[in-house]
Design a protein around this motif. Structure first.
Motif, PDB file in Angstrom:
ATOM      1  N   THR A 112       0.848  -1.186   0.000  1.00 53.91           N
ATOM      2  CA  THR A 112       0.000   0.000   0.000  1.00 53.91           C
ATOM      3  C   THR A 112       0.884   1.236   0.000  1.00 53.91           C
ATOM      4  OG1 THR A 112      -0.124   0.002   2.431  1.00 53.91           O
ATOM      5  CG2 THR A 112      -1.909  -1.100   1.240  1.00 53.91           C
ATOM      6  N   LEU A 113       0.355   2.337  -0.556  1.00 50.75           N
ATOM      7  CA  LEU A 113       1.060   3.609  -0.524  1.00 50.75           C
ATOM      8  C   LEU A 113       0.035   4.714  -0.325  1.00 50.75           C
ATOM      9  CD1 LEU A 113       4.049   4.727  -2.695  1.00 50.75           C
ATOM     10  CD2 LEU A 113       2.261   6.331  -2.019  1.00 50.75           C
ATOM     11  N   PHE A 114       0.081   5.323   0.845  1.00 49.97           N
ATOM     12  CA  PHE A 114      -0.895   6.354   1.212  1.00 49.97           C
ATOM     13  C   PHE A 114      -0.264   7.733   1.069  1.00 49.97           C
ATOM     14  CE2 PHE A 114      -1.873   2.567   3.781  1.00 49.97           C
ATOM     15  CZ  PHE A 114      -3.164   2.305   3.334  1.00 49.97           C
ATOM     16  N   PRO A 115      -0.736   8.548   0.122  1.00 52.35           N
ATOM     17  CA  PRO A 115      -0.205   9.908  -0.020  1.00 52.35           C
ATOM     18  C   PRO A 115      -0.724  10.790   1.110  1.00 52.35           C
ATOM     19  CG  PRO A 115      -2.036   9.587  -1.512  1.00 52.35           C
ATOM     20  CD  PRO A 115      -1.823   8.265  -0.827  1.00 52.35           C
ATOM     21  N   MET A 116       0.040  11.823   1.446  1.00 47.52           N
ATOM     22  CA  MET A 116      -0.353  12.753   2.504  1.00 47.52           C
ATOM     23  C   MET A 116      -0.083  14.176   2.038  1.00 47.52           C
ATOM     24  SD  MET A 116       0.955  10.738   5.928  1.00 47.52           S
ATOM     25  CE  MET A 116       2.565  10.364   5.223  1.00 47.52           C
ATOM     26  N   ALA A 117      -1.121  15.005   2.085  1.00 49.01           N
ATOM     27  CA  ALA A 117      -1.023  16.389   1.631  1.00 49.01           C
ATOM     28  C   ALA A 117      -0.807  17.311   2.830  1.00 49.01           C
ATOM     29  CB  ALA A 117      -2.300  16.785   0.886  1.00 49.01           C
ATOM     30  N   PRO A 118      -0.208  18.482   2.606  1.00 51.92           N
ATOM     31  CA  PRO A 118       0.001  19.421   3.712  1.00 51.92           C
ATOM     32  C   PRO A 118      -1.281  20.151   4.073  1.00 51.92           C
ATOM     33  CG  PRO A 118       0.844  20.348   1.669  1.00 51.92           C
ATOM     34  CD  PRO A 118       0.395  18.947   1.348  1.00 51.92           C
ATOM     35  N   LEU A 119      -1.331  20.650   5.294  1.00 50.73           N
ATOM     36  CA  LEU A 119      -2.437  21.492   5.747  1.00 50.73           C
ATOM     37  C   LEU A 119      -1.988  22.945   5.735  1.00 50.73           C
ATOM     38  CD1 LEU A 119      -3.887  19.629   8.890  1.00 50.73           C
ATOM     39  CD2 LEU A 119      -4.756  19.604   6.555  1.00 50.73           C
ATOM     40  N   ALA A 120      -2.774  23.798   5.112  1.00 48.71           N
ATOM     41  CA  ALA A 120      -2.506  25.228   5.176  1.00 48.71           C
ATOM     42  C   ALA A 120      -2.974  25.765   6.530  1.00 48.71           C
ATOM     43  CB  ALA A 120      -3.237  25.946   4.040  1.00 48.71           C
ATOM     44  N   ARG A 121      -2.498  26.948   6.877  1.00 42.46           N
ATOM     45  CA  ARG A 121      -2.940  27.569   8.126  1.00 42.46           C
ATOM     46  C   ARG A 121      -4.458  27.751   8.094  1.00 42.46           C
ATOM     47  NH1 ARG A 121      -0.228  30.611  11.830  1.00 42.46           N
ATOM     48  NH2 ARG A 121       1.585  30.736  10.446  1.00 42.46           N
ATOM     49  N   GLY A 122      -5.115  27.349   9.172  1.00 37.18           N
ATOM     50  CA  GLY A 122      -6.564  27.467   9.237  1.00 37.18           C
ATOM     51  C   GLY A 122      -7.303  26.284   8.649  1.00 37.18           C
ATOM     52  N   GLN A 123      -6.581  25.291   8.135  1.00 36.19           N
ATOM     53  CA  GLN A 123      -7.203  24.103   7.561  1.00 36.19           C
ATOM     54  C   GLN A 123      -7.106  22.935   8.543  1.00 36.19           C
ATOM     55  OE1 GLN A 123      -8.799  24.318   4.521  1.00 36.19           O
ATOM     56  NE2 GLN A 123      -8.290  26.456   4.829  1.00 36.19           N
ATOM     57  N   ALA A 124      -8.166  22.148   8.628  1.00 46.48           N
ATOM     58  CA  ALA A 124      -8.195  21.033   9.572  1.00 46.48           C
ATOM     59  C   ALA A 124      -8.121  19.677   8.899  1.00 46.48           C
ATOM     60  CB  ALA A 124      -9.469  21.095  10.424  1.00 46.48           C
ATOM     61  N   LEU A 125      -8.292  19.598   7.570  1.00 46.59           N
ATOM     62  CA  LEU A 125      -8.370  18.288   6.920  1.00 46.59           C
ATOM     63  C   LEU A 125      -7.846  18.353   5.493  1.00 46.59           C
ATOM     64  CD1 LEU A 125      -9.413  15.315   6.909  1.00 46.59           C
ATOM     65  CD2 LEU A 125     -11.601  16.223   6.094  1.00 46.59           C
ATOM     66  N   ALA A 126      -7.052  17.361   5.127  1.00 48.15           N
ATOM     67  CA  ALA A 126      -6.607  17.179   3.742  1.00 48.15           C
ATOM     68  C   ALA A 126      -6.757  15.708   3.400  1.00 48.15           C
ATOM     69  CB  ALA A 126      -5.152  17.624   3.564  1.00 48.15           C
ATOM     70  N   VAL A 127      -7.292  15.437   2.220  1.00 49.42           N
ATOM     71  CA  VAL A 127      -7.525  14.068   1.754  1.00 49.42           C
ATOM     72  C   VAL A 127      -6.750  13.863   0.464  1.00 49.42           C
ATOM     73  CG1 VAL A 127      -9.265  12.361   1.076  1.00 49.42           C
ATOM     74  CG2 VAL A 127      -9.855  14.130   2.759  1.00 49.42           C
ATOM     75  N   ALA A 128      -5.884  12.854   0.443  1.00 44.04           N
ATOM     76  CA  ALA A 128      -5.110  12.533  -0.757  1.00 44.04           C
ATOM     77  C   ALA A 128      -5.371  11.086  -1.142  1.00 44.04           C
ATOM     78  CB  ALA A 128      -3.617  12.767  -0.521  1.00 44.04           C
ATOM     79  N   MET A 129      -5.483  10.821  -2.445  1.00 43.14           N
ATOM     80  CA  MET A 129      -5.849   9.491  -2.929  1.00 43.14           C
ATOM     81  C   MET A 129      -4.919   9.066  -4.052  1.00 43.14           C
ATOM     82  SD  MET A 129      -9.993  10.110  -2.960  1.00 43.14           S
ATOM     83  CE  MET A 129      -9.850  11.718  -3.754  1.00 43.14           C
ATOM     84  N   SER A 130      -4.528   7.788  -4.048  1.00 40.38           N
ATOM     85  CA  SER A 130      -3.668   7.249  -5.104  1.00 40.38           C
ATOM     86  C   SER A 130      -4.139   5.853  -5.488  1.00 40.38           C
ATOM     87  CB  SER A 130      -2.210   7.173  -4.635  1.00 40.38           C
ATOM     88  OG  SER A 130      -1.618   8.445  -4.591  1.00 40.38           O
ATOM     89  N   PRO A 131      -4.535   5.640  -6.737  1.00 41.19           N
ATOM     90  CA  PRO A 131      -4.845   4.283  -7.202  1.00 41.19           C
ATOM     91  C   PRO A 131      -3.552   3.495  -7.410  1.00 41.19           C
ATOM     92  CG  PRO A 131      -5.917   5.975  -8.554  1.00 41.19           C
ATOM     93  CD  PRO A 131      -4.874   6.651  -7.745  1.00 41.19           C
ATOM     94  N   TYR A 132      -3.539   2.250  -6.952  1.00 46.49           N
ATOM     95  CA  TYR A 132      -2.381   1.373  -7.177  1.00 46.49           C
ATOM     96  C   TYR A 132      -2.808  -0.066  -6.904  1.00 46.49           C
ATOM     97  CZ  TYR A 132       2.039  -1.085  -6.521  1.00 46.49           C
ATOM     98  OH  TYR A 132       3.058  -1.993  -6.619  1.00 46.49           O
ATOM     99  N   GLY A 133      -2.432  -0.967  -7.802  1.00 44.65           N
ATOM    100  CA  GLY A 133      -2.681  -2.382  -7.581  1.00 44.65           C
ATOM    101  C   GLY A 133      -4.138  -2.754  -7.432  1.00 44.65           C
ATOM    102  N   GLY A 134      -5.024  -2.075  -8.163  1.00 45.89           N
ATOM    103  CA  GLY A 134      -6.445  -2.420  -8.108  1.00 45.89           C
ATOM    104  C   GLY A 134      -7.172  -1.826  -6.918  1.00 45.89           C
TER     105      GLY A 134
END
Length: 475
Positions: free
Chosen positions: A407-429
C-alpha cells in the motif's frame, strides 16, 4: 556549484511555512517481508544509497541578493544522506496502527530548512517481517506528480531501469532533477560588487511597502473571486489550528469505483469526490454534529504539466473549487452534483476559475512572496475548507529490496486554518486514501476513514442509472 532560482510557486510554498504549519507533503508506503526472511533493517542502507543517487535530493534552498527577495536551489556541498534517512523500530502488536500514529507525529515537524528539505523514515518491528517507509518532501521541492517522480527512484524497478539506461542527471544541459535546465542564477547575484549591494539594499527598502501592498491585493482579489466571506459552520473544519497532526488511512476497491463510474458517467475522480462528500456527511452525523448551513468547499489541485512534454521548472499547479454536497442526503444525487460541478470547472479551465489561486504566484515579485506570506497564509480558510487531491502512481508492480509494495498512502500538507486534507492514489487495483488532519480539531479521524468505506458500499448499491441519465435526472 549548480544553482537554480526557485519558481514563483515554489517560493510561495517556502515562505508560507511556519514552525506550526509545515508545508511538506508525504507518503506512507507499506512493504511485505523481504525475500528469504531478510532483516528489514538492512533496507536502511539501500534507502540511503538510492536517495543519495537522486540529484534533486542533494539540493537545498539559499537566499540570493538578486532578484530581491528571491532564493535558489543549490547543491549541498556537505550533503550526508544519514541526516535524512533514519530507522525507527515500533512495537509490533498493531504495526499498521502504530505507523499511522507515528506518521502523524512526524508530519507535525518541519523539515530542517538549512538542509535539503526532505526526510525518509524506515519503520520496522512488524511480527511478519514487513516494514514501512515514510517520506516527507517540502512542497517547494515538489508537487504531487514531481514527488512521485522523485520518490520512485527508491524502488527496485526504477533504480534498475536507471542503471540499464545509464542516464545521469546533469548531463546534456539537464537540471539536477533530470529536466532541461532553465536559466541559472547569474554568478554576479552570488558575488555582487559593492555598487550592486548598495543598489540592492535600496531596492529592498523601496520595494518592501509595495510588496506587502501587492500581496494584500492578491489575497483580497482571490477571496473576492471565490465569492465567500465566512466558512460554513462545521465545527471540526472551522476549528482553530493547533499545529498538531493526525494521520488515518483507508483502502477502497478500484473496480467498484469504476463500476459506479460506468453506471453514472463522468470520471473515477468524480466518484471519489462524491465519496468524500458522503463520508463527511456520515461522519458529522455519527459525531452528533449538525450539518453545515452551506456545503463545505474543497480545493481540488490540478496539475498544469502536459503529458509527454518536458516538465516546467518547479511546482506547476492550479486548482478547482468544488462545493462538496454534504447537505444532500441522496448518494446518487451527490454524485450527479459533483460531476456537474466538475464539468463546469473543466469547461472554464484550470487557469481562470476561482480556484486558480496558485496561478497568481507567477504575478508576484519575489519580495512580495517573502513579506506577503503572513497575509496569504490566513486567506486559505476564506477560500476552502478541505483539500482533496488525487496523486497518480505507476501502474506496474513495485518493490524495495525485493519486498513487494502493498500500500502507498499519499499525505497532503495542511494550510494555516485548515483542519483536513484528503489525498488518494490508485495502485494495484485499489485506491489508497491518506487523511491528514489537525490532531485537536479532528481527534476521531479514523471514523472518517471508516466512513469512506461505508460510503462506497452505499453508492455501489444505489442502483445508479446508466450514463448521462443520472446527471439529467438530478434536480
Amino acid at each position: 556549484m549548480s544553482s537554480q532560482l526557485l519558481a514563483p510557486l515554489d517560493l510561495a510554498f517556502w515562505h508560507l511555512e511556519s514552525a506550526d504549519h509545515p508545508m511538506h507533503l508525504g507518503a506512507l508506503a507499506h512493504f511485505g517481508p523481504l525475500p528469504g526472511d531478510g532483516d528489514p533493517s538492512a533496507v536502511l542502507d539501500l534507502l540511503g544509497d538510492r536517495a543519495a543517487a537522486i540529484p534533486r535530493l542533494r539540493m537545498r534552498v539559499r537566499d540570493v541578493l538578486l532578484p530581491v527577495g528571491g532564493a535558489a536551489w543549490s547543491t549541498d556541498k556537505h550533503f550526508d544522506v544519514r541526516r535524512h534517512v533514519r530507522e525507527i523500530a515500533l512495537p509490533g502488536a498493531d504495526f499498521g496502527a502504530e505507523t499511522a500514529r507515528l506518521a502523524g507525529e512526524l508530519m507535525e515537524r518541519p523539515v530542517e530548512r538549512g538542509l535539503p528539505p526532505w526526510e525518509m523514515y524506515l519503520l520496522t518491528g512488524a511480527p511478519d517481517g514487513s516494514f514501512a517507509v515514510l517520506v516527507k518532501l517540502h512542497h517547494a521541492l515538489a508537487d504531487g506528480m514531481r514527488a512521485v517522480a522523485i520518490g520512485a527512484g527508491i524502488f527496485d524497478e526504477i533504480a534498475a531501469l536507471a542503471r540499464r539506461t545509464g542516464r545521469k542527471a546533469g548531463a546534456r544541459g539537464e537540471s539536477p532533477d533530470g529536466r532541461r535546465r532553465p536559466a541559472a542564477v547569474p554568478p554576479r547575484s552570488w558575488l555582487p560588487g559593492p555598487g550592486r549591494i548598495v543598489g540592492a539594499a535600496r531596492e529592498r527598502i523601496g520595494d518592501l511597502g509595495r510588496a506587502v501592498e501587492v500581496g494584500a491585493s492578491v489575497v483580497g482579489a482571490s477571496v473576492a473571486r471565490a465569492g465567500r466571506l465566512d466558512p460554513p459552520a462545521t465545527a471540526a473544519l472551522a476549528a482553530d489550528s493547533s499545529g498538531t497532526r493526525r494521520v488515518a488511512t483507508a483502502v477502497l476497491d478500484l473496480e467498484r469505483v469504476h463500476r459506479i463510474r460506468r453506471a453514472s458517467g463522468g470520471t473515477a475522480n468524480d466518484v471519489l469526490l462524491a465519496l468524500v462528500a458522503g463520508a463527511l456527511r456520515r461522519w458529522l452525523d455519527e459525531r452528533g454534529e449538525p450539518l453545515p448551513g452551506a456545503d463545505p468547499r474543497a480545493l481540488v489541485p490540478v496539475s498544469r504539466r502536459r503529458p509527454g512534454s518536458p516538465a516546467a521548472s518547479g511546482n506547476s499547479l492550479s486548482a478547482y473549487l468544488l462545493s462538496l454536497p454534504v447537505t444532500e442526503p441522496d448518494p446518487a444525487v451527490r454524485l450527479a452534483e459533483v460531476r456537474r460541478a466538475m464539468d463546469r470547472n473543466k469547461a472554464v479551465g484550470p487557469l481562470r476559475g476561482a480556484g486558480a489561486v496558485a496561478v497568481l504566484a507567477d504575478q508576484l515579485p519575489p519580495l512580495a512572496h517573502r513579506f506577503g506570506a503572513p497575509l496569504a497564509s490566513g486567506a486559505a480558510r476564506l477560500l476552502f475548507d478541505v483539500l482533496v487531491t488525487n496523486v497518480p502512481l505507476p501502474r506496474s508492480a513495485l518493490s524495495l529490496g525485493g519486498a513487494p509494495l502493498r500500500t502507498l498512502f499519499p499525505m497532503a500538507p495542511l494550510a494555516r486554518g485548515q483542519a483536513l486534507a484528503v489525498a488518494m492514489s490508485p495502485y494495484g487495483g485499489r485506491v489508497h486514501v491518506g487523511l491528514v488532519a489537525d490532531g485537536k480539531a479532528v481527534p476521531d479521524l479514523d471514523a472518517l476513514a471508516t466512513a469512506l468505506s461505508a460510503e462506497l458500499d452505499l453508492l455501489d448499491g444505489a442502483g445508479l442509472p446508466a450514463g448521462p441519465g443520472l446527471l439529467d435526472g438530478a434536480g
